[in-house]
Motif scaffolding. Structure first.
Motif, PDB file in Angstrom:
ATOM      1  N   UNK A 193      35.807  -1.479 -37.410  1.00 27.44           N
ATOM      2  CA  UNK A 193      35.174  -1.342 -38.715  1.00 27.44           C
ATOM      3  C   UNK A 193      35.081  -2.685 -39.435  1.00 27.44           C
ATOM      4  N   UNK A 194      36.113  -3.508 -39.287  1.00 25.73           N
ATOM      5  CA  UNK A 194      36.091  -4.823 -39.931  1.00 25.73           C
ATOM      6  C   UNK A 194      35.026  -5.729 -39.320  1.00 25.73           C
ATOM      7  N   UNK A 195      34.815  -5.599 -38.013  1.00 25.66           N
ATOM      8  CA  UNK A 195      33.867  -6.485 -37.337  1.00 25.66           C
ATOM      9  C   UNK A 195      32.433  -5.982 -37.388  1.00 25.66           C
ATOM     10  N   UNK A 196      32.238  -4.678 -37.585  1.00 24.49           N
ATOM     11  CA  UNK A 196      30.892  -4.115 -37.489  1.00 24.49           C
ATOM     12  C   UNK A 196      30.346  -3.560 -38.796  1.00 24.49           C
ATOM     13  N   UNK A 197      31.161  -3.544 -39.855  1.00 29.30           N
ATOM     14  CA  UNK A 197      30.691  -3.039 -41.144  1.00 29.30           C
ATOM     15  C   UNK A 197      31.110  -3.995 -42.256  1.00 29.30           C
ATOM     16  N   UNK A 198      30.547  -3.773 -43.436  1.00 30.36           N
ATOM     17  CA  UNK A 198      30.941  -4.533 -44.631  1.00 30.36           C
ATOM     18  C   UNK A 198      31.851  -3.707 -45.539  1.00 30.36           C
ATOM     19  N   UNK A 199      32.393  -2.627 -45.025  1.00 27.04           N
ATOM     20  CA  UNK A 199      33.232  -1.749 -45.833  1.00 27.04           C
ATOM     21  C   UNK A 199      34.453  -2.509 -46.368  1.00 27.04           C
ATOM     22  N   UNK A 200      34.777  -2.377 -47.637  1.00 26.50           N
ATOM     23  CA  UNK A 200      35.958  -3.044 -48.183  1.00 26.50           C
ATOM     24  C   UNK A 200      37.239  -2.616 -47.466  1.00 26.50           C
ATOM     25  N   UNK A 201      38.199  -3.521 -47.444  1.00 27.20           N
ATOM     26  CA  UNK A 201      39.459  -3.262 -46.738  1.00 27.20           C
ATOM     27  C   UNK A 201      40.143  -2.007 -47.283  1.00 27.20           C
ATOM     28  N   UNK A 202      40.114  -1.827 -48.587  1.00 26.29           N
ATOM     29  CA  UNK A 202      40.753  -0.655 -49.172  1.00 26.29           C
ATOM     30  C   UNK A 202      40.140   0.654 -48.693  1.00 26.29           C
ATOM     31  N   UNK A 203      38.822   0.676 -48.563  1.00 27.20           N
ATOM     32  CA  UNK A 203      38.153   1.891 -48.082  1.00 27.20           C
ATOM     33  C   UNK A 203      38.453   2.136 -46.609  1.00 27.20           C
ATOM     34  N   UNK A 204      38.548   1.066 -45.818  1.00 26.48           N
ATOM     35  CA  UNK A 204      38.913   1.221 -44.413  1.00 26.48           C
ATOM     36  C   UNK A 204      40.308   1.818 -44.309  1.00 26.48           C
ATOM     37  N   UNK A 205      41.230   1.287 -45.100  1.00 23.07           N
ATOM     38  CA  UNK A 205      42.601   1.813 -45.087  1.00 23.07           C
ATOM     39  C   UNK A 205      42.621   3.297 -45.414  1.00 23.07           C
ATOM     40  N   UNK A 247      48.455 -10.220 -35.805  1.00 23.81           N
ATOM     41  CA  UNK A 247      48.800 -11.578 -36.215  1.00 23.81           C
ATOM     42  C   UNK A 247      47.924 -12.129 -37.317  1.00 23.81           C
ATOM     43  N   UNK A 248      46.957 -11.315 -37.797  1.00 23.16           N
ATOM     44  CA  UNK A 248      46.071 -11.734 -38.870  1.00 23.16           C
ATOM     45  C   UNK A 248      45.968 -10.628 -39.907  1.00 23.16           C
ATOM     46  N   UNK A 249      45.689 -11.016 -41.142  1.00 25.14           N
ATOM     47  CA  UNK A 249      45.388 -10.018 -42.158  1.00 25.14           C
ATOM     48  C   UNK A 249      44.003  -9.450 -41.878  1.00 25.14           C
ATOM     49  N   UNK A 250      43.677  -8.270 -42.415  1.00 23.99           N
ATOM     50  CA  UNK A 250      42.327  -7.733 -42.215  1.00 23.99           C
ATOM     51  C   UNK A 250      41.229  -8.694 -42.656  1.00 23.99           C
ATOM     52  N   UNK A 251      41.416  -9.348 -43.787  1.00 18.75           N
ATOM     53  CA  UNK A 251      40.389 -10.268 -44.281  1.00 18.75           C
ATOM     54  C   UNK A 251      40.240 -11.478 -43.353  1.00 18.75           C
ATOM     55  N   UNK A 252      41.376 -12.005 -42.872  1.00 17.10           N
ATOM     56  CA  UNK A 252      41.321 -13.150 -41.971  1.00 17.10           C
ATOM     57  C   UNK A 252      40.662 -12.756 -40.655  1.00 17.10           C
ATOM     58  N   UNK A 253      40.963 -11.562 -40.184  1.00 16.01           N
ATOM     59  CA  UNK A 253      40.314 -11.108 -38.940  1.00 16.01           C
ATOM     60  C   UNK A 253      38.811 -10.995 -39.120  1.00 16.01           C
ATOM     61  N   UNK A 254      38.384 -10.459 -40.248  1.00 15.48           N
ATOM     62  CA  UNK A 254      36.943 -10.319 -40.513  1.00 15.48           C
ATOM     63  C   UNK A 254      36.267 -11.678 -40.580  1.00 15.48           C
ATOM     64  N   UNK A 255      36.916 -12.631 -41.190  1.00 15.61           N
ATOM     65  CA  UNK A 255      36.328 -13.980 -41.266  1.00 15.61           C
ATOM     66  C   UNK A 255      36.221 -14.641 -39.891  1.00 15.61           C
ATOM     67  N   UNK A 256      37.122 -14.265 -38.977  1.00 16.74           N
ATOM     68  CA  UNK A 256      37.136 -14.908 -37.653  1.00 16.74           C
ATOM     69  C   UNK A 256      36.050 -14.353 -36.729  1.00 16.74           C
ATOM     70  N   UNK A 257      35.451 -13.211 -37.068  1.00 16.50           N
ATOM     71  CA  UNK A 257      34.436 -12.607 -36.195  1.00 16.50           C
ATOM     72  C   UNK A 257      33.128 -13.384 -36.298  1.00 16.50           C
TER      73      UNK A 257
END
Length: 265
Positions: free
Chosen positions: A223-235, A255-265
Motif C-alpha cells: 500500500x505504501x509503494x502503490x498508493x498515496x494513502x496516508x500512513x494513518x489510514x493504512x494503519x 528497518x525503516x519507518x513507513x514514511x522512509x520506506x515510501x520515500x525509498x520506492x
C-alpha cells in the motif's frame, strides 16, 4: 459458440523479475487473486504455502490457487517461469496447492515445450494466435492434472498438525486486516495459542505470530509503494490500534519507518 480465446490476463514472467521491485514482494507472506504456477529450472530455496514450508530445487513445479497465502526465497541463482493464469481463466486447475517434484527428463521437457509454445503464441500476430494460446494453456492444465495424480498416489495423507496450520493460513488470509491476534485465531480454530504456535513451528519453522506480522507488513509495504494513502489510514485499514503502533511494528520488521520506506520506492 465458444471461440476459445486466451484469458486476457494470462502472463508468463521470468521468476527473477518477480523480485525486481524488492525481494519482499515474493518472500513475504501474501496472496494473489489469480492461480499461479511456478516452474523452477535452476537454483534452490524454501517456499511456504498455506503455512507449510518445503525446500524447492530445479525441476520443481508449484501450483498455488488464488487467495492462498505464500512466500518464497528468490536467490541470485534461481531461474524459471511464473505463469499467472488470470482471474477469468476457465482451464481446469487443482483446487489445492501442489508441490510437484518432476524427476523424469521427458516430463520436464514436456512442460518446457508447452510453456515455450504459450509464450510464442502470446507474442505472435499470426491468425488465431489467441486460440492457439488457449489450446496450449489447456494442455498445461492437463500436464498439471496428470502430475498431481501421479504425486497423490505416493504421498502420505497430511497429519493433524499440517491440517491445522493450513486452516490457520486460510483464516489468516481472510481476516488479517481485522486486528485479530494469534489468540483470536486460535480460539476460532478451537486450539490454544501455544498449540497453534507449536504446530506452525513444526510446519514452517516460524511461530504463528511471525506469519501474521509478515502478512500484515507485506500488505503495508504494498500500500505504501502503490498508493498515496496516508500512513494513518493504512494503519487503520490493517487493524492496528494506532498509527504509532503501526510505525513501531513496521520499523521493527523492515528497518525503516513507513514514511522512509515510501520515500525509498
Amino acid at each position: 459458440m465458444n471461440t476459445l480465446s486466451a484469458p486476457s490476463q494470462l502472463r508468463l514472467v521470468a521468476i527473477p523479475r518477480l523480485a525486481a521491485g524488492g525481494r519482499w514482494r515474493v518472500e513475504a507472506m501474501r496472496s494473489i487473486s489469480e492461480p499461479m504456477l511456478l516452474w523452477f529450472t535452476k537454483g534452490q530455496g524454501r517456499i511456504t504455502v498455506a503455512g507449510v514450508t518445503r525446500g524447492y530445487t530445479a525441476n520443481n513445479a508449484l501450483f498455488i490457487p488464488a487467495g492462498v497465502m505464500h512466500g518464497f526465497e528468490v536467490g541470485p541463482q534461481v531461474f524459471g517461469t511464473a505463469v499467472f493464469f488470470g482471474r477469468d481463466c476457465d482451464v481446469t486447475l487443482p483446487a489445492a496447492p501442489q508441490h510437484l517434484r518432476i524427476r523424469e527428463v521427458s516430463v520436464q521437457q514436456e512442460l518446457n515445450l508447452i510453456l515455450d509454445h504459450i509464450g510464442r503464441e502470446m507474442d505472435s500476430d499470426s491468425p488465431a494466435h489467441d486460440r492457439a494460446t488457449r489450446h496450449y494453456l489447456g494442455l498445461l492444465g492437463v500436464w498439471v492434472e496428470r502430475q498431481v495424480a501421479r504425486a497423490a498416489a505416493d504421498a502420505p495423507p497430511p497429519d493433524a498438525t499440517r491440517r491445522l496450520v493450513v486452516r490457520f493460513a486460510a483464516l489468516l488470509e481472510r481476516d488479517f486486516r481485522s486486528g485479530m491476534g494469534v489468540a483470536d485465531f486460535a480460539a476460532q480454530l478451537g486450539v490454544t495459542p501455544t498449540h497453534l504456535t507449536r504446530c506452525c513451528k513444526q510446519t514452517c519453522g516460524r511461530p504463528a505470530s511471525a506469519l501474521l506480522h509478515d502478512r500484515l507488513i507485506f500488505e503495508a509495504r504494498k500500500m505504501l509503494s502503490e498508493t498515496d494513502m496516508p500512513v494513518g489510514r493504512i494503519a487503520d485499514s490493517l487493524g492496528f490500534t494506532s498509527p504509532a503502533y503501526f510505525t513501531r511494528a513496521f520499523q521493527h520488521m523492515t528497518g525503516k519507518s513507513p514514511s522512509a520506506f515510501r520515500r525509498s520506492i
